[in-house]
Write a protein that holds these residues in place. Sequence first.
Motif, PDB file in Angstrom:
ATOM      1  N   PRO A 111     -22.360 -19.752  33.846  1.00  0.00           N
ATOM      2  CA  PRO A 111     -21.666 -19.787  32.699  1.00  0.00           C
ATOM      3  C   PRO A 111     -20.793 -20.932  32.105  1.00  0.00           C
ATOM      4  O   PRO A 111     -20.666 -21.199  31.072  1.00  0.00           O
ATOM      5  CB  PRO A 111     -20.590 -18.503  32.991  1.00  0.00           C
ATOM      6  CG  PRO A 111     -20.380 -18.729  34.506  1.00  0.00           C
ATOM      7  CD  PRO A 111     -21.744 -19.461  35.066  1.00  0.00           C
ATOM      8  N   ASN A 112     -20.530 -21.681  33.005  1.00  0.00           N
ATOM      9  CA  ASN A 112     -19.705 -22.974  32.719  1.00  0.00           C
ATOM     10  C   ASN A 112     -19.874 -24.152  33.787  1.00  0.00           C
ATOM     11  O   ASN A 112     -20.426 -23.627  34.717  1.00  0.00           O
ATOM     12  CB  ASN A 112     -18.400 -23.191  32.344  1.00  0.00           C
ATOM     13  CG  ASN A 112     -17.549 -22.170  33.424  1.00  0.00           C
ATOM     14  OD1 ASN A 112     -17.433 -22.775  34.606  1.00  0.00           O
ATOM     15  ND2 ASN A 112     -16.865 -21.185  33.158  1.00  0.00           N
ATOM     16  N   ARG A 113     -19.556 -25.497  33.452  1.00  0.00           N
ATOM     17  CA  ARG A 113     -19.899 -26.341  34.633  1.00  0.00           C
ATOM     18  C   ARG A 113     -19.378 -26.105  36.010  1.00  0.00           C
ATOM     19  O   ARG A 113     -19.840 -26.185  37.023  1.00  0.00           O
ATOM     20  CB  ARG A 113     -19.413 -27.556  34.129  1.00  0.00           C
ATOM     21  CG  ARG A 113     -20.233 -28.180  32.869  1.00  0.00           C
ATOM     22  CD  ARG A 113     -19.675 -29.421  32.341  1.00  0.00           C
ATOM     23  NE  ARG A 113     -20.298 -29.866  30.822  1.00  0.00           N
ATOM     24  CZ  ARG A 113     -19.948 -31.055  30.101  1.00  0.00           C
ATOM     25  NH1 ARG A 113     -18.707 -31.467  30.548  1.00  0.00           N
ATOM     26  NH2 ARG A 113     -20.579 -31.214  29.012  1.00  0.00           N
ATOM     27  N   LEU A 114     -17.882 -25.574  35.691  1.00  0.00           N
ATOM     28  CA  LEU A 114     -16.922 -25.561  37.028  1.00  0.00           C
ATOM     29  C   LEU A 114     -17.763 -24.281  37.850  1.00  0.00           C
ATOM     30  O   LEU A 114     -17.898 -24.576  38.919  1.00  0.00           O
ATOM     31  CB  LEU A 114     -15.702 -25.331  36.614  1.00  0.00           C
ATOM     32  CG  LEU A 114     -14.700 -25.146  37.874  1.00  0.00           C
ATOM     33  CD1 LEU A 114     -14.721 -26.480  38.611  1.00  0.00           C
ATOM     34  CD2 LEU A 114     -13.350 -24.939  37.394  1.00  0.00           C
ATOM     35  N   THR A 115     -17.915 -23.155  37.212  1.00  0.00           N
ATOM     36  CA  THR A 115     -18.449 -21.982  37.996  1.00  0.00           C
ATOM     37  C   THR A 115     -19.829 -22.525  38.554  1.00  0.00           C
ATOM     38  O   THR A 115     -20.015 -22.050  39.531  1.00  0.00           O
ATOM     39  CB  THR A 115     -18.710 -20.836  37.060  1.00  0.00           C
ATOM     40  OG1 THR A 115     -17.256 -20.539  36.469  1.00  0.00           O
ATOM     41  CG2 THR A 115     -19.147 -19.732  37.851  1.00  0.00           C
ATOM     42  N   ALA A 116     -20.608 -23.300  37.730  1.00  0.00           N
ATOM     43  CA  ALA A 116     -21.966 -23.406  38.370  1.00  0.00           C
ATOM     44  C   ALA A 116     -21.973 -24.311  39.601  1.00  0.00           C
ATOM     45  O   ALA A 116     -22.887 -24.287  40.494  1.00  0.00           O
ATOM     46  CB  ALA A 116     -22.737 -23.971  37.185  1.00  0.00           C
ATOM     47  N   LEU A 117     -20.959 -25.379  39.458  1.00  0.00           N
ATOM     48  CA  LEU A 117     -20.764 -26.248  40.489  1.00  0.00           C
ATOM     49  C   LEU A 117     -20.374 -25.694  41.907  1.00  0.00           C
ATOM     50  O   LEU A 117     -20.812 -25.754  42.982  1.00  0.00           O
ATOM     51  CB  LEU A 117     -19.836 -27.236  40.129  1.00  0.00           C
ATOM     52  CG  LEU A 117     -19.230 -28.226  41.119  1.00  0.00           C
ATOM     53  CD1 LEU A 117     -20.314 -28.908  41.867  1.00  0.00           C
ATOM     54  CD2 LEU A 117     -18.170 -28.836  40.786  1.00  0.00           C
ATOM     55  N   LYS A 118     -19.462 -24.769  41.545  1.00  0.00           N
ATOM     56  CA  LYS A 118     -18.964 -23.929  42.777  1.00  0.00           C
ATOM     57  C   LYS A 118     -19.802 -23.080  43.616  1.00  0.00           C
ATOM     58  O   LYS A 118     -19.943 -23.176  44.754  1.00  0.00           O
ATOM     59  CB  LYS A 118     -17.666 -23.010  42.454  1.00  0.00           C
ATOM     60  CG  LYS A 118     -16.355 -23.724  41.753  1.00  0.00           C
ATOM     61  CD  LYS A 118     -15.335 -22.838  41.145  1.00  0.00           C
ATOM     62  CE  LYS A 118     -14.987 -21.761  41.936  1.00  0.00           C
ATOM     63  NZ  LYS A 118     -13.909 -20.988  41.411  1.00  0.00           N
ATOM     64  N   LYS A 119     -20.799 -22.432  42.810  1.00  0.00           N
ATOM     65  CA  LYS A 119     -21.993 -21.849  43.340  1.00  0.00           C
ATOM     66  C   LYS A 119     -22.930 -22.501  44.087  1.00  0.00           C
ATOM     67  O   LYS A 119     -23.521 -22.317  45.242  1.00  0.00           O
ATOM     68  CB  LYS A 119     -22.823 -20.859  42.216  1.00  0.00           C
ATOM     69  CG  LYS A 119     -23.821 -20.238  42.940  1.00  0.00           C
ATOM     70  CD  LYS A 119     -24.273 -19.551  41.732  1.00  0.00           C
ATOM     71  CE  LYS A 119     -25.650 -18.580  42.437  1.00  0.00           C
ATOM     72  NZ  LYS A 119     -26.670 -19.149  43.170  1.00  0.00           N
ATOM     73  N   VAL A 120     -22.980 -23.892  43.514  1.00  0.00           N
ATOM     74  CA  VAL A 120     -24.332 -24.737  44.274  1.00  0.00           C
ATOM     75  C   VAL A 120     -23.567 -25.486  45.529  1.00  0.00           C
ATOM     76  O   VAL A 120     -24.197 -25.396  46.373  1.00  0.00           O
ATOM     77  CB  VAL A 120     -24.837 -25.848  43.290  1.00  0.00           C
ATOM     78  CG1 VAL A 120     -25.525 -26.956  43.930  1.00  0.00           C
ATOM     79  CG2 VAL A 120     -25.546 -25.201  42.321  1.00  0.00           C
ATOM     80  N   ALA A 121     -22.127 -25.812  45.163  1.00  0.00           N
ATOM     81  CA  ALA A 121     -21.599 -26.395  46.324  1.00  0.00           C
ATOM     82  C   ALA A 121     -21.224 -25.388  47.327  1.00  0.00           C
ATOM     83  O   ALA A 121     -21.249 -25.898  48.365  1.00  0.00           O
ATOM     84  CB  ALA A 121     -20.193 -26.756  45.888  1.00  0.00           C
ATOM     85  N   ALA A 122     -21.160 -24.133  47.366  1.00  0.00           N
ATOM     86  CA  ALA A 122     -20.945 -23.252  48.389  1.00  0.00           C
ATOM     87  C   ALA A 122     -22.436 -23.065  49.244  1.00  0.00           C
ATOM     88  O   ALA A 122     -22.025 -23.042  50.496  1.00  0.00           O
ATOM     89  CB  ALA A 122     -20.623 -21.743  47.720  1.00  0.00           C
ATOM     90  N   GLU A 123     -23.445 -23.229  48.530  1.00  0.00           N
ATOM     91  CA  GLU A 123     -24.552 -23.336  49.329  1.00  0.00           C
ATOM     92  C   GLU A 123     -24.672 -24.424  49.920  1.00  0.00           C
ATOM     93  O   GLU A 123     -25.374 -24.515  51.413  1.00  0.00           O
ATOM     94  CB  GLU A 123     -25.864 -23.026  48.240  1.00  0.00           C
ATOM     95  CG  GLU A 123     -25.928 -21.733  47.650  1.00  0.00           C
ATOM     96  CD  GLU A 123     -26.948 -21.633  46.481  1.00  0.00           C
ATOM     97  OE1 GLU A 123     -27.505 -22.535  46.382  1.00  0.00           O
ATOM     98  OE2 GLU A 123     -27.113 -20.538  45.885  1.00  0.00           O
ATOM     99  N   PHE A 124     -24.360 -25.444  49.453  1.00  0.00           N
ATOM    100  CA  PHE A 124     -24.642 -26.886  50.205  1.00  0.00           C
ATOM    101  C   PHE A 124     -23.534 -26.840  51.551  1.00  0.00           C
ATOM    102  O   PHE A 124     -24.065 -27.149  52.383  1.00  0.00           O
ATOM    103  CB  PHE A 124     -24.117 -27.958  49.349  1.00  0.00           C
ATOM    104  CG  PHE A 124     -23.962 -29.222  49.892  1.00  0.00           C
ATOM    105  CD1 PHE A 124     -24.981 -30.092  50.208  1.00  0.00           C
ATOM    106  CD2 PHE A 124     -22.579 -29.796  50.531  1.00  0.00           C
ATOM    107  CE1 PHE A 124     -24.938 -31.446  50.839  1.00  0.00           C
ATOM    108  CE2 PHE A 124     -22.523 -31.140  51.070  1.00  0.00           C
ATOM    109  CZ  PHE A 124     -23.852 -31.846  51.353  1.00  0.00           C
ATOM    110  N   ILE A 125     -22.429 -26.346  51.542  1.00  0.00           N
ATOM    111  CA  ILE A 125     -21.442 -26.199  52.322  1.00  0.00           C
ATOM    112  C   ILE A 125     -21.864 -25.398  53.575  1.00  0.00           C
ATOM    113  O   ILE A 125     -22.043 -25.544  54.807  1.00  0.00           O
ATOM    114  CB  ILE A 125     -20.068 -25.959  52.028  1.00  0.00           C
ATOM    115  CG1 ILE A 125     -19.608 -27.068  51.288  1.00  0.00           C
ATOM    116  CG2 ILE A 125     -19.394 -25.416  53.367  1.00  0.00           C
ATOM    117  CD1 ILE A 125     -18.131 -26.111  50.537  1.00  0.00           C
TER     118      ILE A 125
END
Length: 335
Positions: A111-125
Amino acid sequence: MLDNYSFAHPEFFWLLVFIPLAIAWYIWKKPKQLATVKMSSLQGFKATPSILPKLKPILFVLRMLAIMALITALARPQTKEVSTRIKTNKGIDIVMAIDVSASMLSKDLRPNRLTALKKVAAEFIEGRPSDRIGLVVYAGESFTKTPITTDKSIIQNALKDIKYKHGELIGGTAIGMGLATAVNRLKDSKAKSKVIILLTDGVNNAGFIEPQIASELAVEYGIKTYTIGIGTNGMASTPVALNPDGTILFRNMQVEIDEKLLQQIAKTTGGKYFRATNTKKLAEIYDEINKLEKTEIEEFRYTNYEEKFRIFVFFAGILLLIEILLRKTLFRSFI
């Protein structure tokens, strides 16, 4: 239940081929095993029907079952329990430096850059169970959200907690400060490999540390930096001001990312620059970084065997004992 059963000497099962031969021999010899007496007349004898002659083959069945049990015991049935211990030979310490300026609310990623980043970063972690990871956030200034740690629950909770502070639409983007803070978190690390993932959607327009100086610090401490520019090509719905009711006013604005600076940081530190124009591309970038920075893991496997042949020997002994008792008692007159 039998999934973890194995046999130490399965070659003994070849002895089972003699069982059908023994059965065939018994059937062939059975008519000759009973003695016959020829008499001219049976009128002087009283008939006493008995079921015992028909049950006599049970002795042979008991013996065959006992032999099969002994063969199984010779094959040494056993159960095994496997346990593993993982040793990390080359641990990697990673700090994710995340831009949290107002422009990260732009809606070119859903829905926005920050929310998209948090989702992808969580999977990376989640995909780095053996590494230590830390979080640094920056806008007009920077600070450590989470020091490097192996406790993934702490990191995930800290990542979820990252949000834009409503009403702060000024402050700029201090890329140099964000990179320097990340370097500071890793400079004393004893890990074999030290990595920074720096993400931004703008240009360096704040802070008192130049990105070039921060890059040189990273090189001095042997820290590799992967840089990611996030934002579409062209125009994006971007926050520009606050409405009178306190909501954020969005307008289509030209996306400006200092790609030259990000490429320079990556090249200087031995890393790589990526451009994420949508959520799918962002996920692919983190997946590629995940493959580039592999942690060497050595797995030790321990197998504990428990012998199970005794129960088959015991079972064979019981069958043979029953056969002997029947042969010496009920079927004595027929043998």
